[in-house]
Motif scaffolding. Structure first.
Motif, PDB file in Angstrom:
ATOM      1  N   ARG A 147      51.597  43.293  36.782  1.00  0.00           N
ATOM      2  CA  ARG A 147      52.560  43.083  35.693  1.00  0.00           C
ATOM      3  C   ARG A 147      53.889  42.555  36.227  1.00  0.00           C
ATOM      4  NH1 ARG A 147      50.100  47.923  33.472  1.00  0.00           N
ATOM      5  NH2 ARG A 147      51.618  49.219  34.559  1.00  0.00           N
ATOM      6  N   THR A 148      54.341  43.109  37.352  1.00  0.00           N
ATOM      7  CA  THR A 148      55.609  42.669  37.928  1.00  0.00           C
ATOM      8  C   THR A 148      55.514  41.230  38.420  1.00  0.00           C
ATOM      9  OG1 THR A 148      56.127  44.943  38.592  1.00  0.00           O
ATOM     10  CG2 THR A 148      57.358  43.187  39.667  1.00  0.00           C
ATOM     11  N   LEU A 149      54.400  40.876  39.048  1.00  0.00           N
ATOM     12  CA  LEU A 149      54.217  39.506  39.530  1.00  0.00           C
ATOM     13  C   LEU A 149      54.183  38.523  38.362  1.00  0.00           C
ATOM     14  CD1 LEU A 149      51.546  40.095  42.332  1.00  0.00           C
ATOM     15  CD2 LEU A 149      53.906  39.324  42.663  1.00  0.00           C
ATOM     16  N   ARG A 150      53.508  38.894  37.290  1.00  0.00           N
ATOM     17  CA  ARG A 150      53.462  38.011  36.119  1.00  0.00           C
ATOM     18  C   ARG A 150      54.859  37.857  35.507  1.00  0.00           C
ATOM     19  NH1 ARG A 150      48.264  36.802  34.721  1.00  0.00           N
ATOM     20  NH2 ARG A 150      46.609  38.295  35.230  1.00  0.00           N
ATOM     21  N   ALA A 151      55.585  38.964  35.395  1.00  0.00           N
ATOM     22  CA  ALA A 151      56.907  38.918  34.761  1.00  0.00           C
ATOM     23  C   ALA A 151      57.898  38.085  35.572  1.00  0.00           C
ATOM     24  CB  ALA A 151      57.439  40.332  34.568  1.00  0.00           C
ATOM     25  N   SER A 152      57.760  38.111  36.903  1.00  0.00           N
ATOM     26  CA  SER A 152      58.695  37.379  37.762  1.00  0.00           C
ATOM     27  C   SER A 152      58.310  35.924  37.945  1.00  0.00           C
ATOM     28  CB  SER A 152      58.779  38.050  39.137  1.00  0.00           C
ATOM     29  OG  SER A 152      57.533  37.918  39.825  1.00  0.00           O
ATOM     30  N   GLY A 153      57.101  35.542  37.534  1.00  0.00           N
ATOM     31  CA  GLY A 153      56.629  34.182  37.734  1.00  0.00           C
ATOM     32  C   GLY A 153      55.963  33.953  39.072  1.00  0.00           C
ATOM     33  N   LEU A 154      55.859  34.990  39.904  1.00  0.00           N
ATOM     34  CA  LEU A 154      55.241  34.848  41.223  1.00  0.00           C
ATOM     35  C   LEU A 154      53.719  34.802  41.154  1.00  0.00           C
ATOM     36  CD1 LEU A 154      57.382  37.236  43.472  1.00  0.00           C
ATOM     37  CD2 LEU A 154      57.244  34.746  43.606  1.00  0.00           C
TER      38      LEU A 154
END
Length: 669
Positions: free
Chosen positions: A433-440
């Protein structure tokens, strides 16, 4: 007269020095040598607590000097009561120290344990004190042995695996060179003690019902199902993964021994954000090491005191430093949550971000886009023991002395491992979820794996040589998911992967040429033609292992009583239960549950008798009563379903289940 007083004073001084040397020798054998021996073989203990040179040297001074000074002062103070009191006190101290030494020697050379061993040790101590009082030879031998503590300190600093952690021998290797212009962000998450079979369902896929986020990861990446670690011991396994070389020497997992590694190779082109746990492979010139509440002399001294109690106890104590590590929670470390937790109907607790390990929270905070290519690295001690989490993320407490072997105990260990793996799955979900939210997520090379597995096969539990020979499918095979930049769909690759392949694969994807020879091969190269693999219980001693993708053991059929409602039943005796206080006031907002109960039943209860555990009238677990051990005729049960509990007082009931299935209620005390 004056000359006589001077001779008497010189003689008294020599006597006191001799007594101090005798005490020094005995304390060296009882305290200094065993502690420095274990700590010297456990550099990961200091790396886990991020101890620097000053802190380690201060701890060594405390171990080698403080006990001698304290006991010596006690003896000197006794002289204020007169010469006889001084002699008696010294004799008593010698007797006590010989007793403590006899306990340690007896535990390693005889089958005696507990009170019998203690009685024998007291007899040996009394005999030693009497011999010391009667003859001069024992005292002379002890005074010569006073050279021991300085020798033990020297061996610790210059000949033990911990030595390079105290006195580093280098700053790191040469940086790699670019082979192209595209250097994607790299996110590498290494879990610990996770067998691949723990994730699988009966059809060889990731069990999506139990581990939905691992299944989500598998569906979006290339899953190397035939991936094996290099060693069952993290201090050997992780350096092999990050250097691309098989273990050759029993070195500390430290940059001075492994100057050529992932961090030094990427350091010239990439910013490094590394969260290491029990290694220090990233040199200070490449990585800043944040100060955390889990480091400092106070923590080292407290943990060393705990180790001393284990070493000097008359009962067996499994001293495995790697099993003693516990990741501090974000709340304990004072770290704020990186991201709010999305709504999840299965998660009833408000404290997942509080409960999660602090290193993981720090890792999530750093998962942001940057102008320069960045390497994000986390080695997370999950689902590694000690097991303390339920799948919901709620924590529970349990004694530390549960056996992990024998009937009943192995099944309990596996259940606790799987419960903590369920929580680890939630952390994987947070990462995605964090990777998706940051665009990474679309831009980065994302790698999730584990350094080694662990065996829960009866008679071959653990990660040692016996476990490797009997249950290599549990110890060696680990999950490995690689999502390349821009990858949209998942796939499965069953090539013969060994974890020395990890670094060359990451380097190829990041367009970096490694400036040293590696034993592994990149996944961009042709697969190995040979099917055999090697595994290392000890460096430079490869053990051949064979086999392909392992299959999960068939799941045990749930007991017919689980989930049923129980009422009053005929009396069946009594039981002593630990942890009852936690049932009296459960607060869901704290994220701490009475998820484990343990206790003893009378000796008349036969081995293997089933014990049903009910929470608020619903059977939550059925476990066997096991053969007695030094802790008595014990039982223990994991209560993994947090839906069993409610806020406030909760009722616990125990029932013996006879051969015909009839329940008999036990009175709990």
């Amino acid at each position: 007269m004056g000359s006589g007083r001077r001779r008497w004073g010189w003689g008294g001084w020599r006597t006191e020095v001799g007594r101090l040397l005798e005490i020094t020798a005995l304390i060296g054998l009882v305290i200094t040598q065993p502690l420095l021996d274990i700590l010297g073989r456990s550099p990961d203990f200091f790396l886990f607590h991020r101890a620097d040179r000053r802190e380690i040297l201060l701890l060594v001074a405390l171990v080698a000097v403080l006990p001698t000074v304290a006991v010596g002062l006690l003896g000197l103070l006794s002289g204020l009561a007169g010469p006889r009191a001084r002699v008696a006190t010294h004799t008593l101290l010698v007797g006590l120290l010989v007793t403590a030494l006899a306990v340690q020697v007896g535990r390693h050379t005889t089958p005696l344990r507990g009170v019998p061993l203690l009685l024998v040790a007291v007899a040996v101590g009394a005999a030693g004190a009497a011999a010391h009082r009667r003859w001069r030879a024992p005292g002379r031998m002890l005074r010569l042995a006073a050279v021991g503590p300085p020798l033990f300190v020297g061996l610790f600093l210059f000949a033990s695996p911990t030595g390079p952690v105290v006195l580093p021998r280098g700053e790191g290797g040469v940086a790699g060179t670019a082979t192209g212009n595209l250097h994607p962000p790299v996110v590498l998450l290494v879990l610990d003690e996770l067998p691949l079979v723990s994730l699988l369902d009966g059809e060889g896929r990731v069990d999506a019902a139990r581990f939905p986020h691992f299944a989500e990861l598998a569906a979006a990446s290339t899953w190397y199902r035939n991936a094996t670690g290099v060693s069952g011991w993290t201090p050997y396994a992780l350096p092999a993964m990050l250097t691309g070389r098989y273990p050759a020497e029993p070195f500390a997992p430290h940059y001075s021994h492994y100057p050529d590694n992932l961090f030094t190779a990427f350091g010239g082109l990439y910013d490094i954000r590394a969260e290491e746990s029990i290694t220090r492979l990233c040199p200070p010139s490449r990585c800043e090491q944040p100060v955390t509440p889990e480091q400092g002399v106070g923590v080292l001294a407290r943990e060393t005191g705990r180790l001393l109690r284990q070493v000097t106890a008359p009962n067996d104590s499994r001293i495995d430093p790697e099993d003693s590590y516990r990741e501090r929670t974000a709340e304990e470390a004072g770290i704020d949550a990186a991201e709010p937790v999305p709504t999840d109907p299965k998660f009833r607790w408000d404290s997942l971000n509080v409960n999660q390990p602090a290193r993981f929270t720090s890792f999530l905070t750093g998962l942001t886009r940057s102008q320069r290519p960045t390497l994000h690295f986390l080695h997370l001690l999950m689902p590694h023991s000690p097991w303390a989490y339920l799948p919901s993320g709620a924590r529970y407490e349990a004694p530390e002395d549960f056996p992990n072997e024998g009937d009943g105990w192995v099944d309990l260990a596996r259940a606790r491992h799987l419960a903590q793996l369920g929580y680890t799955d939630r952390l994987i979900g947070e990462t995605i979820r964090t990777l998706r939210a940051s665009g990474l997520w679309d831009e980065a090379l994302v790698v999730v794996t584990a350094d080694h597995g662990v065996s829960f096969t009866k008679g071959a539990q653990g990660r040692g040589e016996d476990a490797i020979k009997v249950a290599a499918d549990e110890v060696a095979w680990v999950p490995l998911f690689v999502k390349t930049p821009g990858q949209r769909t998942g796939g499965v690759d069953d090539r013969n992967w060994e974890h020395v392949d990890l670094l060359p694969t990451i380097a190829d994807e990041a367009a970096i040429r490694l400036p040293w020879r590696v034993d592994g091969r990149s996944a961009r190269q042709a697969p190995r033609t040979e099917s055999g693999k090697v595994f290392y219980d000890r460096p430079s001693a490869p053990m051949p292992i064979s086999g392909g993708v392992p299959t999960a053991p068939p799941p045990a059929a749930p007991h017919r009583l689980l989930g049923t409602t129980v009422d009053a039943a005929p009396a069946g005796g009594s039981a002593r239960v630990g942890g009852l206080g936690a049932f009296r006031a459960v607060d869901p907002d704290e994220g701490l549950l009475p998820g484990m109960i343990w206790g003893t039943v009378p000796d008349r209860v036969a081995d293997g008798t089933e014990l049903a555990v009910a929470v608020n009238g619903t059977v939550a677990a059925v476990v066997p009563v096991v053969a007695p051990d030094p802790g008595g005729r014990r039982f223990a049960a994991l209560l993994a379903d947090d839906r069993l509990f409610r806020a406030g007082a909760n009722r616990l009931d125990l029932y013996l289940v006879d051969a015909g299935g009839v329940l008999r209620q036990l009175t709990i005390s």
